[in-house]
Write a protein that holds these residues in place. Structure first.
Motif, PDB file in Angstrom:
ATOM      1  N   PRO A 316      20.973  33.771  63.090  1.00  0.00           N
ATOM      2  CA  PRO A 316      20.577  34.725  64.141  1.00  0.00           C
ATOM      3  C   PRO A 316      19.229  35.405  63.892  1.00  0.00           C
ATOM      4  CG  PRO A 316      22.318  35.679  62.789  1.00  0.00           C
ATOM      5  CD  PRO A 316      22.102  34.282  62.286  1.00  0.00           C
ATOM      6  N   LEU A 317      18.783  35.483  62.628  1.00  0.00           N
ATOM      7  CA  LEU A 317      17.536  36.193  62.316  1.00  0.00           C
ATOM      8  C   LEU A 317      16.551  35.270  61.614  1.00  0.00           C
ATOM      9  CD1 LEU A 317      18.974  39.469  60.731  1.00  0.00           C
ATOM     10  CD2 LEU A 317      18.445  39.081  63.126  1.00  0.00           C
ATOM     11  N   ILE A 318      15.280  35.678  61.594  1.00  0.00           N
ATOM     12  CA  ILE A 318      14.264  34.898  60.875  1.00  0.00           C
ATOM     13  C   ILE A 318      14.232  35.321  59.410  1.00  0.00           C
ATOM     14  CG2 ILE A 318      11.797  34.374  60.663  1.00  0.00           C
ATOM     15  CD1 ILE A 318      11.530  34.786  63.680  1.00  0.00           C
ATOM     16  N   GLU A 319      14.166  36.670  59.181  1.00  0.00           N
ATOM     17  CA  GLU A 319      14.083  37.135  57.789  1.00  0.00           C
ATOM     18  C   GLU A 319      15.003  38.325  57.555  1.00  0.00           C
ATOM     19  OE1 GLU A 319      10.214  40.012  58.195  1.00  0.00           O
ATOM     20  OE2 GLU A 319       9.826  37.883  57.898  1.00  0.00           O
ATOM     21  N   GLU A 320      15.266  38.620  56.274  1.00  0.00           N
ATOM     22  CA  GLU A 320      16.223  39.665  55.898  1.00  0.00           C
ATOM     23  C   GLU A 320      15.842  41.040  56.434  1.00  0.00           C
ATOM     24  OE1 GLU A 320      19.258  39.249  53.618  1.00  0.00           O
ATOM     25  OE2 GLU A 320      18.794  37.580  54.911  1.00  0.00           O
ATOM     26  N   SER A 321      14.538  41.355  56.500  1.00  0.00           N
ATOM     27  CA  SER A 321      14.118  42.714  56.827  1.00  0.00           C
ATOM     28  C   SER A 321      14.382  43.101  58.286  1.00  0.00           C
ATOM     29  CB  SER A 321      12.627  42.877  56.539  1.00  0.00           C
ATOM     30  OG  SER A 321      11.903  41.973  57.343  1.00  0.00           O
ATOM     31  N   GLU A 322      14.747  42.113  59.128  1.00  0.00           N
ATOM     32  CA  GLU A 322      14.991  42.438  60.529  1.00  0.00           C
ATOM     33  C   GLU A 322      16.183  43.379  60.641  1.00  0.00           C
ATOM     34  OE1 GLU A 322      14.703  39.285  63.550  1.00  0.00           O
ATOM     35  OE2 GLU A 322      14.192  37.987  61.874  1.00  0.00           O
ATOM     36  N   ILE A 323      16.020  44.441  61.411  1.00  0.00           N
ATOM     37  CA  ILE A 323      17.087  45.443  61.532  1.00  0.00           C
ATOM     38  C   ILE A 323      18.238  44.837  62.311  1.00  0.00           C
ATOM     39  CG2 ILE A 323      17.669  47.680  62.543  1.00  0.00           C
ATOM     40  CD1 ILE A 323      14.637  48.379  62.155  1.00  0.00           C
ATOM     41  N   SER A 324      19.439  45.038  61.790  1.00  0.00           N
ATOM     42  CA  SER A 324      20.606  44.553  62.534  1.00  0.00           C
ATOM     43  C   SER A 324      21.767  45.483  62.282  1.00  0.00           C
ATOM     44  CB  SER A 324      20.968  43.142  62.077  1.00  0.00           C
ATOM     45  OG  SER A 324      21.447  43.203  60.766  1.00  0.00           O
ATOM     46  N   LEU A 325      22.567  45.690  63.307  1.00  0.00           N
ATOM     47  CA  LEU A 325      23.733  46.560  63.191  1.00  0.00           C
ATOM     48  C   LEU A 325      24.967  45.690  63.054  1.00  0.00           C
ATOM     49  CD1 LEU A 325      22.715  48.885  66.141  1.00  0.00           C
ATOM     50  CD2 LEU A 325      22.440  49.386  63.724  1.00  0.00           C
ATOM     51  N   GLY A 326      26.017  46.233  62.448  1.00  0.00           N
ATOM     52  CA  GLY A 326      27.262  45.460  62.337  1.00  0.00           C
ATOM     53  C   GLY A 326      27.723  45.415  60.899  1.00  0.00           C
ATOM     54  N   THR A 327      28.984  45.045  60.705  1.00  0.00           N
ATOM     55  CA  THR A 327      29.571  45.084  59.370  1.00  0.00           C
ATOM     56  C   THR A 327      29.150  43.884  58.528  1.00  0.00           C
ATOM     57  OG1 THR A 327      31.496  44.113  60.403  1.00  0.00           O
ATOM     58  CG2 THR A 327      31.564  46.475  59.997  1.00  0.00           C
ATOM     59  N   THR A 328      29.148  42.668  59.125  1.00  0.00           N
ATOM     60  CA  THR A 328      28.766  41.494  58.346  1.00  0.00           C
ATOM     61  C   THR A 328      27.253  41.366  58.365  1.00  0.00           C
ATOM     62  OG1 THR A 328      30.707  40.457  59.290  1.00  0.00           O
ATOM     63  CG2 THR A 328      29.215  39.023  58.071  1.00  0.00           C
TER      64      THR A 328
END
Length: 415
Positions: A316-328
């Motif tokens: 779902p994302l390109i890199e780790e630093s992208e902000i994302s909400l959610g438990t997993t």
């Protein structure tokens, strides 16, 4: 105030009067069933719902009447170019494709703008149907525009149309926002002076600088990805809008979801459906796998790729630093790419995401197509238009983060 519905209709349909319904909803009497009010099942709600649906239906009727005021060039169905294309194809059109084409062809031959939605699963052959529709316009000396939402999909369309139309001595032009200025200006020139029968591109097609000589048909793929204003902007590139002459419009979609149904309903579109898939497509088996079994999954992918097939791993994302909400915490494409390269040193692993330049994306896809990449780690940039026959397996990380439409599209990349 007077009720717009005659008493006989209210009685026949068992509807409350309008003022009575409003009064109950704004000032509910003590004896009213509170649950039926909150669940909107009370007869007062039923009356309001009825009025809204009636108003919507009347608007559609008026819109349909209005539509007949607009004119479009009539394009007769007889076509020697179509016959040449049919003979050159390495496959035959299915009965479903032919049926959809007949409906489109009949609309194009009328002197008013076609507004048709062509719906069919990924791989059902919508593009070839659109190609035959385009020829019906081109043989009369007009231009056709094909618009797609992403660079990858637009480029795939360009390659297909170019390979089909070049043997017919037709000129296909490519236009995108990522082109070099010199190439883009050359494309503008070809489109404006009519040295282009078919223009294929992204949103760049409806920019102000694009002027068609005689556009008569617009084909919009994955139409749910464009706004109403964007589709109108392309339609207004037509020949002579001041005289109410507009191009015909063919929209295509692979997502039979409520949104598409609603769009066809509210926008008053005619719908053609290609049911089923052409021979040779295989059913897709879907499995949900726990993260704890990731190593077994990687072993399985190794076997798949070593047997000569290819696979996708979608994140779902390109890199780790992208902000994302959610438990997993969602897996990023870059991190997964590094992990899989370490886990599978014998395989060629590729990476594809939206931040790569157009040239880089094309290069990666070309390598995947030539089987120089066994396993492609990607974001949902591959959601539409990517067509690699030997890719037989797809892993989707954090699938709960994808929409229904995305999952449906991703699934169509294999099989």
């Amino acid at each position: 105030s007077q009720d717009i519905l005659p008493k006989k209709i209210r009685d026949d349909l068992n509807l409350l009067g309008y003022m009575e319904a409003l009064s109950i909803l704004h000032n509910p009497p003590k004896e009213v069933n509170k649950e039926s009010l909150s669940l909107r099942t009370h007869p007062a709600w039923r009356r309001l719902k009825f009025d809204e649906l009636l108003a919507q239906q009347l608007c559609l009727r008026l819109q349909r009447k209005q539509k007949h005021k607009y004119k479009a060039p009539s394009l007769p169905a007889t076509n020697s170019l179509s016959e040449k294309l049919r003979v050159s194809l390495p496959f035959q059109l299915t009965s479903q494709q032919l049926m959809a084409l007949q409906e489109i062809s009949a609309d194009l031959s009328k002197p008013r703008p076609m507004q048709r939605l062509l719906q069919g699963d990924v791989g059902s052959g919508k593009t070839i149907v659109a190609a035959f529709a385009a020829l019906q316009a081109i043989i009369q000396g007009y231009q056709v525009a094909v618009m797609a939402p992403t660079e990858i999909l637009a480029e795939q369309h360009f390659k297909k149309f170019h390979s089909w139309f070049k043997p017919l001595n037709l000129k296909t032009t490519w236009l995108s926002g990522n082109q070099k200025k010199k190439d883009r200006d050359f494309a503008y020139q070809n489109i404006e002076n009519g040295d282009c029968d078919l223009a294929v591109g992204t949103h760049a097609l409806f920019q102000e600088k694009v002027r068609f000589k005689n556009l008569v048909l617009t084909i919009i793929d994955e139409q749910h990805r464009f706004g109403v204003g964007q589709r109108l902007a392309l339609r207004n590139k037509g020949e002579n809008n001041k005289a109410s002459i507009f191009p015909h419009q063919l929209m295509m979609t692979a997502t039979p979801i409520p949104r598409t149904l609603a769009m066809s309903y509210y926008a008053d579109l005619d719908v053609s459906v290609i049911k089923g898939l052409p021979p040779g497509r295989k059913p897709i088996l879907m499995k949900l796998i726990a993260r704890s079994r990731k190593e077994k999954l990687i072993d399985f992918l190794y076997q798949v790729c070593k047997s000569g097939s290819q696979a996708y791993w979608v994140c779902p994302l390109i890199e780790e630093s992208e902000i994302s909400l959610g438990t997993t915490p969602p897996q990023s494409a870059e991190k997964t790419f590094d992990e899989l390269r370490r886990s599978l040193p014998d395989l060629s692993v590729g990476l594809l995401h939206g931040r790569l330049s157009g040239e880089q994306k094309s290069e990666v896809m070309e390598k995947f197509l030539k089987k120089e990449i066994d396993l492609l780690v990607a974001t949902t940039v591959i959601e539409v238009g990517v067509d690699v026959p030997s890719a037989t397996v797809m892993v989707i990380e954090n699938s709960e983060r994808m929409g229904l439409s995305q999952l449906h599209q991703l699934r169509g990349r294999i099989g």
